[in-house]
Design a protein around this motif. Structure first.
Motif, PDB file in Angstrom:
ATOM      1  N   LEU A 112       5.742  10.461 -56.930  1.00 18.07           N
ATOM      2  CA  LEU A 112       5.196  10.963 -58.133  1.00 18.07           C
ATOM      3  C   LEU A 112       6.153  11.290 -59.205  1.00 18.07           C
ATOM      4  O   LEU A 112       6.341  11.221 -60.377  1.00 18.07           O
ATOM      5  CB  LEU A 112       4.377  12.286 -57.962  1.00 18.07           C
ATOM      6  CG  LEU A 112       2.886  11.951 -57.297  1.00 18.07           C
ATOM      7  CD1 LEU A 112       2.252  13.129 -57.269  1.00 18.07           C
ATOM      8  CD2 LEU A 112       2.235  11.026 -58.177  1.00 18.07           C
ATOM      9  N   PRO A 113       7.490  12.332 -58.558  1.00 19.79           N
ATOM     10  CA  PRO A 113       8.598  12.399 -59.486  1.00 19.79           C
ATOM     11  C   PRO A 113       9.114  11.356 -60.114  1.00 19.79           C
ATOM     12  O   PRO A 113       9.409  11.165 -61.294  1.00 19.79           O
ATOM     13  CB  PRO A 113       9.376  13.125 -58.715  1.00 19.79           C
ATOM     14  CG  PRO A 113       8.726  13.697 -57.703  1.00 19.79           C
ATOM     15  CD  PRO A 113       7.739  12.720 -57.443  1.00 19.79           C
TER      16      PRO A 113
ATOM     17  N   TYR B 261       4.904  12.237 -66.745  1.00 13.65           N
ATOM     18  CA  TYR B 261       4.741  13.238 -68.097  1.00 13.65           C
ATOM     19  C   TYR B 261       5.247  12.655 -69.281  1.00 13.65           C
ATOM     20  O   TYR B 261       5.097  13.265 -70.364  1.00 13.65           O
ATOM     21  CB  TYR B 261       5.807  14.493 -67.686  1.00 13.65           C
ATOM     22  CG  TYR B 261       7.278  14.175 -67.253  1.00 13.65           C
ATOM     23  CD1 TYR B 261       7.996  13.748 -68.240  1.00 13.65           C
ATOM     24  CD2 TYR B 261       7.554  13.927 -66.041  1.00 13.65           C
ATOM     25  CE1 TYR B 261       9.442  13.355 -68.205  1.00 13.65           C
ATOM     26  CE2 TYR B 261       8.826  13.225 -65.841  1.00 13.65           C
ATOM     27  CZ  TYR B 261       9.861  12.987 -66.736  1.00 13.65           C
ATOM     28  OH  TYR B 261      11.209  12.693 -66.489  1.00 13.65           O
ATOM     29  N   LEU B 262       5.617  11.223 -69.246  1.00 16.68           N
ATOM     30  CA  LEU B 262       6.092  10.551 -70.550  1.00 16.68           C
ATOM     31  C   LEU B 262       4.868   9.711 -70.811  1.00 16.68           C
ATOM     32  O   LEU B 262       4.680   9.221 -71.792  1.00 16.68           O
ATOM     33  CB  LEU B 262       7.126   9.463 -69.993  1.00 16.68           C
ATOM     34  CG  LEU B 262       8.531   9.922 -69.723  1.00 16.68           C
ATOM     35  CD1 LEU B 262       9.427   8.755 -69.239  1.00 16.68           C
ATOM     36  CD2 LEU B 262       9.098  10.378 -70.822  1.00 16.68           C
ATOM     37  N   GLY B 263       3.916   9.748 -69.982  1.00 20.62           N
ATOM     38  CA  GLY B 263       2.364   9.288 -70.467  1.00 20.62           C
ATOM     39  C   GLY B 263       2.407   7.907 -69.509  1.00 20.62           C
ATOM     40  O   GLY B 263       3.176   7.624 -69.101  1.00 20.62           O
TER      41      GLY B 263
ATOM     42  N   PHE C 110       7.096  17.431 -61.596  1.00 18.11           N
ATOM     43  CA  PHE C 110       6.510  17.436 -60.212  1.00 18.11           C
ATOM     44  C   PHE C 110       5.084  17.815 -60.368  1.00 18.11           C
ATOM     45  O   PHE C 110       4.715  19.200 -60.249  1.00 18.11           O
ATOM     46  CB  PHE C 110       7.283  18.289 -59.243  1.00 18.11           C
ATOM     47  CG  PHE C 110       8.646  18.171 -59.114  1.00 18.11           C
ATOM     48  CD1 PHE C 110       9.162  17.342 -58.343  1.00 18.11           C
ATOM     49  CD2 PHE C 110       9.683  18.820 -60.187  1.00 18.11           C
ATOM     50  CE1 PHE C 110      10.439  16.906 -58.026  1.00 18.11           C
ATOM     51  CE2 PHE C 110      11.070  18.487 -59.918  1.00 18.11           C
ATOM     52  CZ  PHE C 110      11.645  17.445 -58.953  1.00 18.11           C
ATOM     53  N   PRO C 111       4.365  16.755 -60.633  1.00 18.17           N
ATOM     54  CA  PRO C 111       2.868  17.235 -60.660  1.00 18.17           C
ATOM     55  C   PRO C 111       2.238  17.910 -59.577  1.00 18.17           C
ATOM     56  O   PRO C 111       2.671  17.778 -58.435  1.00 18.17           O
ATOM     57  CB  PRO C 111       2.214  15.752 -60.779  1.00 18.17           C
ATOM     58  CG  PRO C 111       3.259  15.003 -61.054  1.00 18.17           C
ATOM     59  CD  PRO C 111       4.529  15.466 -60.854  1.00 18.17           C
TER      60      PRO C 111
ATOM     61  N   ALA D 158       3.778  25.827 -56.284  1.00 17.07           N
ATOM     62  CA  ALA D 158       2.611  25.003 -56.219  1.00 17.07           C
ATOM     63  C   ALA D 158       1.379  25.735 -56.724  1.00 17.07           C
ATOM     64  O   ALA D 158       1.186  26.731 -56.651  1.00 17.07           O
ATOM     65  CB  ALA D 158       2.495  24.718 -54.754  1.00 17.07           C
ATOM     66  N   VAL D 159       0.503  25.025 -57.505  1.00  9.98           N
ATOM     67  CA  VAL D 159      -0.712  25.310 -58.323  1.00  9.98           C
ATOM     68  C   VAL D 159      -1.837  24.801 -57.470  1.00  9.98           C
ATOM     69  O   VAL D 159      -3.280  24.860 -57.878  1.00  9.98           O
ATOM     70  CB  VAL D 159      -0.900  25.110 -59.656  1.00  9.98           C
ATOM     71  CG1 VAL D 159       0.299  25.987 -60.247  1.00  9.98           C
ATOM     72  CG2 VAL D 159      -0.737  23.687 -59.944  1.00  9.98           C
ATOM     73  N   LYS D 160      -1.801  23.795 -56.671  1.00  8.57           N
ATOM     74  CA  LYS D 160      -2.574  23.025 -55.963  1.00  8.57           C
ATOM     75  C   LYS D 160      -2.481  23.310 -54.436  1.00  8.57           C
ATOM     76  O   LYS D 160      -1.466  23.404 -53.826  1.00  8.57           O
ATOM     77  CB  LYS D 160      -2.567  21.529 -56.125  1.00  8.57           C
ATOM     78  CG  LYS D 160      -2.957  21.043 -57.595  1.00  8.57           C
ATOM     79  CD  LYS D 160      -2.905  19.510 -57.648  1.00  8.57           C
ATOM     80  CE  LYS D 160      -3.368  19.337 -59.059  1.00  8.57           C
ATOM     81  NZ  LYS D 160      -3.403  17.898 -59.323  1.00  8.57           N
TER      82      LYS D 160
END
Length: 403
Positions: free
Chosen positions: A30-31, A36-38, A344-345, A367-369
């Protein structure tokens, strides 16, 4: 000299955190995708490699705190009119420009790396009406700037020399005549045959030749990497000596000057020897501004397939080569956590600065997940760090890596 921080962290946000070498439960691809660029970037096909020792005229882009190496991916968020015009121009030719490091004071020749565009999105900002270009590019070849000039439209152009990548010949080739080899001269000298056995037919012992053997150097470097982090996946590291040396150059926490010295070396064996020497001497990571001890080398780990250091860009166009660590010390959190444009999604970032000198150091990621591991880690800017190098003793000459 390394200045240590003996102050105990009092706030929960500044606790030392995660356990070393814990398992990473995260999609490490992912990174490097730079989502984040779309997701609307258009891929550009092709691969441009220029002849070594050839002279070219290239558009140049200088970025502070960034030293691009061959094989390294770099994202860019561009909105300066002259740079946007440059990208549009090279998309009609070979999609290649030269990337330089800005603000490096040195009498050495100016060294850069050609960057080839892999994906691009050219659009106009809805609110400001400014043309914006988002780019993913990859480093290809080293070059030396011979002369440069600024065009009327603001584009920086340079005449450059594509630097060669030299390979050392086998120092023991021809050391023993084929007729003597067939008669077992080497075997009688050593008791068993290996690639260095022919050294016994020369005036130097095998260990001298071993110091310049690419395979042996790469094996020693792999062992050194595992001593930093024994969970490192060595399968993701290039096996070619030249590519391996550039991978190390892009993933070691070195300052700009040290990375540029590696890029100035034309031989992969010299580069590997220098990197091994640096890794063996590096004991800690310190704030570049005040030398406060920030982290230990054993804190380094990989959150991305590309390695422990990755280049990322923020909405303002600033590129940060970011080193991921399990824990850090001597840092203060600024502001509230945010998931906006997270590199970092699944993680929220909070700004970090040095507690001693207030220098911006990077970000703490939480972490939010659920089920993501590590639950938190630190991403520090390579340009804000210097490696703490062990000195032999007081009063000795400044240490330099072996080449």
């Amino acid at each position: 000299m390394i200045q240590d921080d003996t102050t105990e962290d009092e706030e929960e946000e500044e606790e030392e955190g995660a356990i070393h070498n814990q398992e990473v439960v995260y999609d490490r691809s992912l990174p490097g995708a730079h989502s984040y660029l779309g997701d609307d970037l258009q891929d550009v096909s092709g691969r441009t490699i220029h002849d070594e020792d050839s002279y070219l005229t290239l558009p140049l882009l200088a970025l502070p705190g960034v030293v691009l190496t061959p094989g390294q991916t770099i994202p860019l968020h561009l909105f300066e009119p002259s740079v946007v015009s440059m990208v549009r121009h090279i998309l009609t030719t070979d999609r290649t420009f030269g990337l330089l490091t800005a603000r490096v004071n040195s009498d050495e020749p100016v060294i850069g790396t050609t960057a080839e565009i892999l994906a691009v999105k050219d659009e106009e900002d809805d609110r400001s009406g400014v043309s914006v270009v988002r780019v993913k590019a990859i480093g290809r070849q080293r070059f030396q700037v011979l002369e440069s000039r600024r065009q009327v439209d603001g584009m920086l152009m340079g005449k450059v020399l594509i630097l060669p990548e030299s390979q050392l010949c086998d120092a023991l080739e021809g050391a023993v005549a084929p007729s003597l080899r067939r008669r077992g001269v080497t075997l009688r000298s050593t008791g068993k045959f290996n690639k260095l056995s022919s050294a016994y037919a020369t005036s130097l012992p095998p260990w001298v030749y071993k110091q310049y053997d690419a395979d042996d150097l790469m094996q020693r470097l792999r062992c050194e990497l595992l001593s930093w982090n024994d969970h490192l996946d060595l399968r993701s590291i290039p096996e070619d000596a030249s590519q391996f040396s550039f991978w190390l150059a892009s993933n070691l926490p070195l300052d700009d000057g040290q990375k540029l010295r590696l890029l100035r070396l034309h031989c992969s064996v010299q580069r590997l020897r220098c990197e091994l020497s640096l890794m063996q001497r590096c004991s800690a990571l310190c704030c570049k501004n005040c030398a406060l001890r920030i982290a230990e080398k054993k804190d380094v780990f990989c959150m991305a397939d590309e390695g422990p250091i990755g280049a990322y860009v923020n909405p303002g166009g600033h590129v940060h080569e970011t080193l991921t660590l399990y824990k850090a010390q001597g840092l203060t959190l600024i502001g509230r956590p945010s998931t906006e444009n997270s590199w970092f999604p699944g993680y929220a970032w909070t700004i970090l600065q040095c507690r001693n000198c207030m220098q911006h150091m990077g970000w703490k990621f939480n972490a939010v997940k659920g089920k993501l591991k590590p639950e938190k880690f630190w991403g520090l800017c390579r340009s804000s760090l210097i490696p703490g190098i062990l000195e032999e003793s007081e009063g000795t000459e400044e240490w330099r890596p072996s080449m």
